[in-house]
Write a protein that holds these residues in place. Structure first.
Motif, PDB file in Angstrom:
ATOM      1  N   ASP A   1      35.996  28.829 -13.275  1.00 12.43           N
ATOM      2  CA  ASP A   1      35.649  30.212 -13.611  1.00 12.43           C
ATOM      3  C   ASP A   1      36.504  30.721 -14.769  1.00 12.43           C
ATOM      4  OD1 ASP A   1      33.674  30.425 -11.686  1.00 12.43           O
ATOM      5  OD2 ASP A   1      35.036  31.207 -10.165  1.00 12.43           O
ATOM      6  N   PHE A   2      37.771  30.341 -14.768  1.00 13.05           N
ATOM      7  CA  PHE A   2      38.668  30.709 -15.864  1.00 13.05           C
ATOM      8  C   PHE A   2      38.169  30.093 -17.168  1.00 13.05           C
ATOM      9  CE2 PHE A   2      42.419  29.735 -18.497  1.00 13.05           C
ATOM     10  CZ  PHE A   2      42.956  31.003 -18.643  1.00 13.05           C
ATOM     11  N   GLN A   3      37.781  28.814 -17.141  1.00 14.54           N
ATOM     12  CA  GLN A   3      37.275  28.136 -18.333  1.00 14.54           C
ATOM     13  C   GLN A   3      36.018  28.806 -18.870  1.00 14.54           C
ATOM     14  OE1 GLN A   3      36.947  24.009 -16.911  1.00 14.54           O
ATOM     15  NE2 GLN A   3      38.336  23.456 -18.555  1.00 14.54           N
ATOM     16  N   ILE A   4      35.138  29.193 -17.992  1.00 12.62           N
ATOM     17  CA  ILE A   4      33.905  29.849 -18.418  1.00 12.62           C
ATOM     18  C   ILE A   4      34.218  31.166 -19.111  1.00 12.62           C
ATOM     19  CG2 ILE A   4      31.805  30.997 -17.556  1.00 12.62           C
ATOM     20  CD1 ILE A   4      31.718  28.687 -15.426  1.00 12.62           C
ATOM     21  N   ALA A   5      35.146  31.928 -18.544  1.00 15.52           N
ATOM     22  CA  ALA A   5      35.537  33.194 -19.176  1.00 15.52           C
ATOM     23  C   ALA A   5      36.161  32.936 -20.546  1.00 15.52           C
ATOM     24  CB  ALA A   5      36.500  33.958 -18.269  1.00 15.52           C
ATOM     25  N   CYS A   6      36.968  31.899 -20.659  1.00 17.92           N
ATOM     26  CA  CYS A   6      37.574  31.544 -21.951  1.00 17.92           C
ATOM     27  C   CYS A   6      36.499  31.149 -22.959  1.00 17.92           C
ATOM     28  CB  CYS A   6      38.554  30.385 -21.787  1.00 17.92           C
ATOM     29  SG  CYS A   6      40.061  30.805 -20.913  1.00 17.92           S
ATOM     30  N   ALA A   7      35.532  30.362 -22.521  1.00 18.68           N
ATOM     31  CA  ALA A   7      34.460  29.903 -23.413  1.00 18.68           C
ATOM     32  C   ALA A   7      33.617  31.073 -23.906  1.00 18.68           C
ATOM     33  CB  ALA A   7      33.586  28.885 -22.697  1.00 18.68           C
TER      34      ALA A   7
END
Length: 110
Positions: free
Chosen positions: A63-69
């Motif tokens: 979820d953190f990666q998706i927000a970063c992307a």
């Protein structure tokens, strides 16, 4: 994301600050590396990276990666390599697809 991390930074423990410092230096690492690699880069552990993500209010690392992307496209330039390689992480594949679609959809409407 950087603003969110900056807001909580004073309240983070030493381990989480190490992770945040790496994020501030190169946030793209969080899209291209797995938990073990990030643990080594941040001199912490994969579990510490997960705890860091949860402290920021995310369910986990993905979820953190998706927000970063989702934040990075605003900073992108036209030099992003959108070719998907077999070694790409799933989040990197999603990011590359998103960039490719953003570039090509306007051309389709012409």
């Amino acid at each position: 994301m950087a603003n969110k991390i900056s807001d909580v930074y004073p309240n983070l423990n030493k381990t989480s600050k190490l992770i945040a410092d790496v994020y501030f230096k190169d946030s793209t690492l969080f899209l291209s590396k797995n938990l073990q690699e990030l643990g080594a880069i941040t001199k912490t552990s994969g579990a510490s990276v997960i705890r860091f993500c949860r402290k920021l209010g995310f369910k986990g690392f993905k979820d953190f990666q998706i927000a970063c992307a989702q934040e990075i496209p605003g900073k992108q330039d036209n030099t992003v390599d959108t070719i998907i390689n077999e070694n790409d992480e799933p989040t990197s594949v999603l990011y590359k697809l998103q960039i490719s679609l953003e570039k090509n959809i306007p051309e389709l409407s012409n």
